[in-house]
Structures are given as structure tokens and as C-alpha cells.
Design an enzyme around this catalytic site. Structure first.
Site, PDB file in Angstrom:
ATOM      1  N   ARG A  75      28.983  45.556  44.162  1.00  0.00           N
ATOM      2  CA  ARG A  75      30.149  44.716  44.426  1.00  0.00           C
ATOM      3  C   ARG A  75      31.322  45.232  43.590  1.00  0.00           C
ATOM      4  NH1 ARG A  75      31.631  38.628  42.260  1.00  0.00           N
ATOM      5  NH2 ARG A  75      33.420  38.328  43.631  1.00  0.00           N
ATOM      6  N   HIS A  76      32.532  45.002  44.078  1.00  0.00           N
ATOM      7  CA  HIS A  76      33.717  45.389  43.293  1.00  0.00           C
ATOM      8  C   HIS A  76      33.733  44.669  41.937  1.00  0.00           C
ATOM      9  CE1 HIS A  76      35.587  41.501  43.980  1.00  0.00           C
ATOM     10  NE2 HIS A  76      35.233  41.606  45.251  1.00  0.00           N
ATOM     11  N   ARG A  79      38.350  40.712  39.568  1.00  0.00           N
ATOM     12  CA  ARG A  79      39.619  40.781  40.280  1.00  0.00           C
ATOM     13  C   ARG A  79      40.506  39.598  39.938  1.00  0.00           C
ATOM     14  NH1 ARG A  79      39.186  36.627  43.888  1.00  0.00           N
ATOM     15  NH2 ARG A  79      37.269  36.357  45.096  1.00  0.00           N
ATOM     16  N   THR A  82      42.335  35.649  45.005  1.00  0.00           N
ATOM     17  CA  THR A  82      42.842  36.053  46.315  1.00  0.00           C
ATOM     18  C   THR A  82      44.233  35.439  46.489  1.00  0.00           C
ATOM     19  OG1 THR A  82      41.820  34.100  47.294  1.00  0.00           O
ATOM     20  CG2 THR A  82      40.547  36.154  47.368  1.00  0.00           C
ATOM     21  N   ARG A 159      40.555  46.509  46.584  1.00  0.00           N
ATOM     22  CA  ARG A 159      39.754  46.357  45.364  1.00  0.00           C
ATOM     23  C   ARG A 159      38.402  47.042  45.472  1.00  0.00           C
ATOM     24  NH1 ARG A 159      40.291  41.041  47.300  1.00  0.00           N
ATOM     25  NH2 ARG A 159      38.431  40.020  48.103  1.00  0.00           N
ATOM     26  N   HIS A 355      31.732  43.547  48.991  1.00  0.00           N
ATOM     27  CA  HIS A 355      32.078  42.252  48.397  1.00  0.00           C
ATOM     28  C   HIS A 355      30.806  41.446  48.134  1.00  0.00           C
ATOM     29  CE1 HIS A 355      36.370  42.663  49.616  1.00  0.00           C
ATOM     30  NE2 HIS A 355      35.861  43.318  50.649  1.00  0.00           N
ATOM     31  N   ASP A 356      30.944  40.359  47.374  1.00  0.00           N
ATOM     32  CA  ASP A 356      29.798  39.447  47.181  1.00  0.00           C
ATOM     33  C   ASP A 356      29.261  38.961  48.527  1.00  0.00           C
ATOM     34  OD1 ASP A 356      32.211  38.054  47.511  1.00  0.00           O
ATOM     35  OD2 ASP A 356      31.719  36.466  46.090  1.00  0.00           O
TER      36      ASP A 356
END
Ligand SMILES: *[C@@H]1O[C@H](CO)[C@@H](O)[C@H](O)[C@H]1NC(C)=O
Ligand SMILES: *[C@@H]1O[C@H](CO)[C@@H](O)[C@H](O)[C@H]1NC(C)=O
Ligand SMILES: *[C@@H]1O[C@H](CO)[C@@H](O)[C@H](O)[C@H]1NC(C)=O
Ligand SMILES: *[C@@H]1O[C@H](CO)[C@@H](O)[C@H](O)[C@H]1NC(C)=O
Ligand SMILES: *[C@@H]1O[C@H](CO)[C@@H](O)[C@H](O)[C@H]1NC(C)=O
Ligand SMILES: *[C@@H]1O[C@H](CO)[C@@H](O)[C@H](O)[C@H]1NC(C)=O
Length: 461
Positions: A75-76, A79, A82, A159, A355-356
Site C-alpha cells: 500500500r502507498h 498521505r 483526500t 500517491r 491502496h488499502d
């Protein structure tokens, strides 16, 4: 390069005995350890932390075995909020600043708190997490990484791309420092980008399953639980901020701010946000469970179409493990997967980034949490009760799954094993040994849900 020098700076600092923060927050082996008890209860907003110490089976590479293949799925990193959440958090804080009539004690900072978080992209700390993920991948799989670079695919959001690049940089810097590494190899690069646009078949982050996109099961579950745990918190926060009247969601947002502000505040997330002190340890456990329910009923075993989202990638993993063409009619892109340039079958290291909400369905499509019973919406279940499932244990920032294949003395067939955040997850659906492994063929056989296309048809009926 900015991150590389940052890393060197922190690595240098950690050699000095008094720089406790840099030392404890940035250990490559252990992940984030600055504020373990609190930060491990931030659900998917938890910084990466290693579960090696929590693994019942040793995560070390078993003796007398050679790793022959690794698929990493990451996962990234951490962050900013959003952009839609950003607007909401900012509006809430400005409302508090204009409506509340007094700010005292732990709430005093709110009067002058300047909400100025960026949106969507990695924080500097998130870049560092991913750089470290690359170092760790190289180090763990050095025997293969000396002579190979991973074949890299990334989902297309900025990301995630940035995360792949940081991972590659951490991998390459470690390789360059390794005297035994093959010097002739070029650095890893992003080989394939899977678009996150409507209609694109993206096995790392599907969006083409119509009924799933309209599902509200996750929200229903979190609403049910929030109605249980938020009211006493809400009453206390209102008492401390006279003039305010909050909604349940406002309280969740104030709790979200603890992580978002911490991971943005400093480049090593070594300074805890003042938002965190507004809530007790017990409340962080409840919040963590709220996030766990959101993932489980939104993207995992609690959603009838959760695992369906992970079928495409699981079938790609089967293709890579067996070096046979991808068989899939769910979320994979046939054009990309039919070409050896965009889907080689002979690589030994693969690294995919998403992503998650891309990772969770894959874990469930592979049956990794098949021993987890449906989660209660009305009382907290510990990781012991959920058999190791939680949002923070599965998809924290920079979460990484390793699917390893190994050849071992006294075993004719290659063996497969899966680790999530350094915790060995004993496989399901196949004859699993005491180290959590199955033979490759048995493992693939056990992935019948994915091989049969899951319940993808239910996306459209
Ligand atoms: C708030 O932060 C922004 C961005 O850092 C800055 O430009 C602005 O001057 C700050 N405002 C106040 C009132 O401190
Ligand atoms: C599949 O990938 C190709 C190559 O990137 C792209 O042109 C095409 O639009 C994709 N199609 C779908 C349905 O994803
Ligand atoms: C939790 O809530 C979801 C959404 O309403 C529901 O599908 C699920 O059955 C509930 N779980 C339990 C154990 O009742
Ligand atoms: C803040 O005050 C405005 C104007 O009185 C009111 O409409 C709003 O509901 C208040 N917001 C909160 C969160 O209390
Ligand atoms: C995209 O996926 C659908 C199945 O959901 C499939 O029918 C279609 O052929 C795929 N397109 C490509 C280019 O892979
Ligand atoms: C996990 O459980 C699901 C639902 O019962 C089942 O379809 C799937 O085959 C199981 N997966 C494995 C690998 O055992």
C-alpha cells in the site's frame, strides 16, 4: 534525492545515543515505533508497523530453504487527507473556531490551530516509509535481489506512483551499497501503470463491479458501531467546547485528525498531534475497531462482493507462480496480461502497488482471513478474537504482503507462504505445515474461488 538525503540524515542521527525519536521512529526492521500503543490503533491511518513480534510462526526465512520467487503487494505510504475529507476537516475546525466560546486545557490549541494540510499525496513521512519498504524488501530477499530487480506495476494515482518510486529508490540504494550485488543491472522502474479511470480493467484497484461500487454494507456497519461508542465521547467534547453541537461524524473527523496531523507534522512523524490527547486509550481502541469494521464490511469478508474485487490479482499471482498465462474474466486487462512486455511470466521478483481498498479484497480472495468469523457491529473484538484481522494489522500505511515461494531440502515441490506486515498468515484451503506453508500446487488448487472467477457475475445482477 531529497528523500535519500533525509534518510541518510536520519540514519546518521540514529547512530547518536540521544536522538531517541529518529532512532525509534525509523528502524527499517521494525517500522514505526514512536507511539506504539496509540498509533497502532489508528486503523488504516496507522503508520506501518512490523508484526514480526506478533507472528506465532517465525517470519525468518526457514532454514535449508532458498527463496525462488517473491510477489510483494504494498500500500502507498502515509498521505494527506483526500480532497473531499480535507474540505470537511477544515470546515469543522473553522466552525469550532468561530462557534466555541471557550478553549481550555487540552482543547486550547484548537483556538489557533491553522488547518493547512495538503491533499491526496504522500506526506514526507509517507515517502520515507516507502523508501524504507524498498530497503527492507532488498534486505530480506538479498539472495535474489542482488541479481534481479522487481517487475513493478503501480495503480495510477499520484500517491501510489510516488510510493512505487520511493520503494524502487530504497531498493536501488541498498543494492548499490551491497558489494555482492550485480553491477550490470539497471535500477528498478515502474514497468506498468494500471489506470484508475472508469472502464479500465485494473486488477490492483478494480472499479468495474457495478453492484460493489453501490454497496453500503461498510457504512451500515460503521454507523451501527459509531452509534454505540461515540455518544459518550461527543458529550464530553461538547462540554469542553461550549457553544458547539457536534454530529457523530464530526467526532470521527476529530479523531482522524490525530493521525493526519501527526504524519504531516514532521518528516519522521515523531511529534504527536495535539488532537490525539483529546481521546483516551480505550477510545482509540474503539476508533480502531470502527476502521476495522469499515474495511471488513466494505472490502473484505463481510461484503458479499469484497473478495470478488481481489479475484483478478489472485489469478495473476497464480499465473506468476506457475508461469502459465493468466486465466481470468474479472478485473484483469487481457491486452496487458497477454504481452510478455507488460506481464512477463519469468521474473522472480514482482512488486505491485495500490491502496488499502485494493489490498483488502485480494487478501480475502486468497482466503487469508478465512478463519475470521463475521465481526460484531456492537462490541470491540480484539485481534485475538478476530484471528489477527484488523484494519491496522492488514492495511496500515505502507502495508506489505509478501507471497514467497521457496525450495527446501527434503521437499520435492516448491512451497508457498504469505506474510502480511511480517506476520506469517497460515494458508487456508490446502494442507498447511507447521511453518504456515503449502506446496505450490496444493496452494493453487486451494484458490478455487479465484480460479472459478469468484462471484464476479453478481456484480451485474
Ligand atoms: C496558516 O498556514 C499557511 C500555510 O502554512 C500560512 O500560509 C498561513 O499564513 C498560516 N496562517 C496563520 C494565521 O498562521
Ligand atoms: C487495457 O490496457 C490497454 C493498454 O494499456 C488499454 O489501452 C486499454 O484501454 C485497457 N482496456 C481496459 C478495458 O482496461
Ligand atoms: C454488521 O453490519 C452489516 C451491515 O449492516 C451486516 O451486513 C452484518 O451482518 C452485521 N454483522 C453482524 C455480526 O451482525
Ligand atoms: C455554528 O454556528 C452556526 C451559526 O449559529 C450554526 O448554524 C452551526 O450549526 C454551528 N455549528 C456547530 C457545529 O455547532
Ligand atoms: C475487461 O473486463 C471484462 C470483464 O469484467 C471483460 O469482459 C473485458 O474483456 C476486459 N477487457 C480487457 C481489455 O481486458
Ligand atoms: C475462503 O472461504 C470462502 C468462503 O467460504 C471460500 O469460497 C474460499 O474457497 C476459501 N478460500 C480458501 C483459500 O480456503
Amino acid at each position: 534525492m531529497a528523500t535519500l538525503s533525509l534518510f541518510l540524515l536520519l540514519a546518521g542521527a540514529s547512530a547518536a545515543p540521544h536522538s531517541a525519536a529518529a532512532q525509534s521512529c525509523n528502524s527499517v526492521a521494525d517500522g514505526y515505533t514512536c507511539f506504539p500503543s496509540i498509533a497502532r490503533n489508528w486503523g488504516e491511518y496507522a503508520p506501518f508497523f512490523s508484526l514480526a513480534a506478533e507472528s506465532t510462526i517465525s517470519p525468518a526465512i526457514p532454514e535449508s530453504c532458498d527463496i525462488t520467487f517473491v510477489q510483494a503487494l504494498t500500500r502507498h505510504g502515509a498521505r494527506y487527507p483526500t480532497s473531499s475529507k480535507n474540505t470537511k476537516y477544515k470546515a469543522l475546525i473553522e466552525e469550532i473556531q468561530s462557534n466555541a466560546t471557550s478553549f481550555t486545557g487540552e482543547y486550547a490549541f484548537l483556538q489557533t490551530y491553522n488547518y493547512s494540510l495538503s491533499s491526496d499525496v504522500l506526506t514526507p513521512f509517507g515517502e520515507l516509509e516507502m523508501y524504507q519498504a524498498g530497503i527492507k524488501f532488498y534486505t530480506r530477499y538479498e539472495s535474489l535481489a542482488r541479481d534481479h530487480v522487481p517487475f513493478v506495476r503501480s495503480s495510477s494515482s499520484e500517491r501510489v506512483i510516488e510510493s512505487s518510486e520511493q520503494f524502487n529508490a530504497g531498493f536501488q540504494a541498498t543494492k548499490e551499497a551491497d558489494r555482492k550485488a550485480n553491477r550490470k543491472q539497471t535500477a528498478p522502474t515502474i514497468n506498468v501503470v494500471l489506470e484508475e479511470t472508469t472502464g479500465f480493467n485494473n486488477s490492483l484497484d478494480p472499479s468495474t463491479c457495478t453492484n460493489f461500487e453501490n454497496s453500503e454494507t461498510g457504512d451500515d456497519a460503521t454507523d451501527t458501531w459509531a452509534a454505540v461508542f461515540v455518544p459518550p465521547i461527543l458529550a464530553r467534547v461538547e462540554k469542553n467546547l461550549p457553544g458547539m453541537s457536534f454530529s457523530t461524524t464530526d467526532i470521527i473527523y476529530l479523531m482522524d485528525m490525530c493521525s493526519f496531523d501527526t504524519v504531516a507534522r514532521t518528516a519522521d512523524a515523531s511529534e504527536l498531534s495535539p488532537f490525539c490527547a483529546l481521546f483516551s486509550e480505550a477510545e482509540w481502541v474503539q476508533y480502531n475497531y470502527y476502521q476495522t469494521l469499515g474495511k471488513y464490511y466494505g472490502y473484505g469478508g463481510g461484503n458479499v462482493l469484497g473478495a470478488a474485487q481481489g479475484v483478478g490479482f489472485t489469478n495473476e499471482v497464480i499465473a506468476r507462480l506457475t508461469q502459465k498465462a493468466v486465466q481470468d474474466d474479472t478485473s484483469t486487462n487481457h491486452t496487458l496480461d497477454a504481452s510478455s512486455a507488460t506481464f512477463p511470466l519469468d521474473a522472480v521478483l514482482y512488486a505491485d502497488f495500490s491502496h488499502d481498498d485494493g489490498l483488502e479484497p485480494i487478501f480475502f480472495a486468497m482466503g487469508l482471513y478465512n478463519s475470521t468469523a463475521p465481526l460484531s457491529n456492537t462490541s470491540v473484538e480484539s485481534v485475538d478474537q478476530t484471528n489477527g484481522y484488523s484494519a491496522a494489522w492488514s492495511v496500515p500505511y505502507s502495508a506489505r504482503a509478501y507471497i514467497e515461494m521457496m525450495t527446501c531440502q527434503n521437499h520435492k515441490q516448491p512451497l508457498v507462504r504469505v506474510l502480511i506486515n511480517d506476520r506469517v498468515i497460515p494458508l487456508h484451503g490446502c494442507a498447511v505445515d507447521s511453518l504456515g506453508r503449502c506446496t505450490r500446487d496444493d496452494f493453487v488448487q486451494g484458490l478455487s474461488f479465484a480460479r472459478q472467477g469468484g462471484n464476479w457475475a453478481a456484480c451485474f445482477t
